[in-house]
Design an enzyme around this catalytic site. Structure first.
Site, PDB file in Angstrom:
ATOM      1  N   LEU A   1      29.511   5.899 -38.997  1.00  9.46           N
ATOM      2  CA  LEU A   1      28.680   6.008 -37.792  1.00  9.46           C
ATOM      3  C   LEU A   1      29.190   7.135 -36.897  1.00  9.46           C
ATOM      4  O   LEU A   1      29.670   6.888 -35.789  1.00  9.46           O
ATOM      5  CB  LEU A   1      28.711   4.698 -36.994  1.00  9.46           C
ATOM      6  CG  LEU A   1      28.060   3.487 -37.625  1.00  9.46           C
ATOM      7  CD1 LEU A   1      28.302   2.255 -36.774  1.00  9.46           C
ATOM      8  CD2 LEU A   1      26.586   3.721 -37.791  1.00  9.46           C
ATOM      9  N   PRO A   2      29.087   8.387 -37.360  1.00  8.68           N
ATOM     10  CA  PRO A   2      29.520   9.476 -36.493  1.00  8.68           C
ATOM     11  C   PRO A   2      28.650   9.499 -35.235  1.00  8.68           C
ATOM     12  O   PRO A   2      27.430   9.331 -35.323  1.00  8.68           O
ATOM     13  CB  PRO A   2      29.322  10.729 -37.348  1.00  8.68           C
ATOM     14  CG  PRO A   2      28.359  10.336 -38.408  1.00  8.68           C
ATOM     15  CD  PRO A   2      28.534   8.861 -38.622  1.00  8.68           C
ATOM     16  N   HIS A   3      29.294   9.664 -34.093  1.00  3.71           N
ATOM     17  CA  HIS A   3      28.546   9.637 -32.839  1.00  3.71           C
ATOM     18  C   HIS A   3      29.240  10.489 -31.791  1.00  3.71           C
ATOM     19  O   HIS A   3      30.431  10.779 -31.900  1.00  3.71           O
ATOM     20  CB  HIS A   3      28.370   8.203 -32.332  1.00  3.71           C
ATOM     21  CG  HIS A   3      29.662   7.481 -32.118  1.00  3.71           C
ATOM     22  ND1 HIS A   3      30.355   6.893 -33.155  1.00  3.71           N
ATOM     23  CD2 HIS A   3      30.390   7.261 -31.010  1.00  3.71           C
ATOM     24  CE1 HIS A   3      31.452   6.336 -32.679  1.00  3.71           C
ATOM     25  NE2 HIS A   3      31.508   6.552 -31.375  1.00  3.71           N
ATOM     26  N   ALA A   4      28.450  10.875 -30.801  1.00  2.00           N
ATOM     27  CA  ALA A   4      28.980  11.684 -29.701  1.00  2.00           C
ATOM     28  C   ALA A   4      28.059  11.542 -28.504  1.00  2.00           C
ATOM     29  O   ALA A   4      26.875  11.246 -28.638  1.00  2.00           O
ATOM     30  CB  ALA A   4      29.069  13.152 -30.117  1.00  2.00           C
TER      31      ALA A   4
END
Length: 148
Positions: A64-67
């Site tokens: 779950l890559p997030h920014a």
């Protein structure tokens, strides 16, 4: 918040190829930038900073890559099922084949936390993960993740 509020059918990818975690993040950042009308140079560094804190590979083949970004006004997602699993430095050291990129508004509100929790809960469900891995096309993948 529900997954269908974060993800459009056009933002679901099946059979995506990536040789490395960095190549995958670059590809997803480029796609998100095009969809949101912002520069990829704003997205990729934010994703890299978050990954530097610790991998967003949450285990069981899921990442779950997030920014958080100033240029994003509401949570936005891309779901990708990879053609071949890749090393994502996940917490369980298993390769990743399901990736949900989530971009969140920079001003901290409850909505972004709810969005991340919503996606994590949905993808970590064993029945949903199995349906995602068995989906024959993007429409079936979208239906599996949204429960539709």
């Amino acid at each position: 918040m529900t997954v269908d509020e974060l993800l459009a059918p056009s933002d679901v990818l099946v059979g995506l190829r990536a040789a490395t975690k960095n190549a995958l993040l670059e590809d997803l950042a480029r796609r998100a930038a095009a969809a949101l009308g912002i520069g990829p140079d704003a997205i990729l560094p934010a994703l890299a900073r978050r990954e530097h804190l610790g991998s967003t590979g949450i285990g069981d083949g899921i990442a779950l890559p997030h920014a958080r970004l100033e240029a994003v006004s509401r949570p936005y997602g891309i779901l990708a099922r990879l053609r071949e699993p890749i090393d994502f430095e996940a917490v369980d050291d298993n390769p990743v084949d399901l990736v949900f990129l989530l971009l969140l508004p920079a001003p901290a509100r409850h909505e972004p936390l709810n969005a991340l929790a919503c996606v994590a809960r949905r993808l970590r469900d064993p029945e949903t993960a199995a349906a995602l891995r068995g989906a024959r096309d993007a429409a079936a993948l979208y239906a599996a993740v949204t429960g539709g």
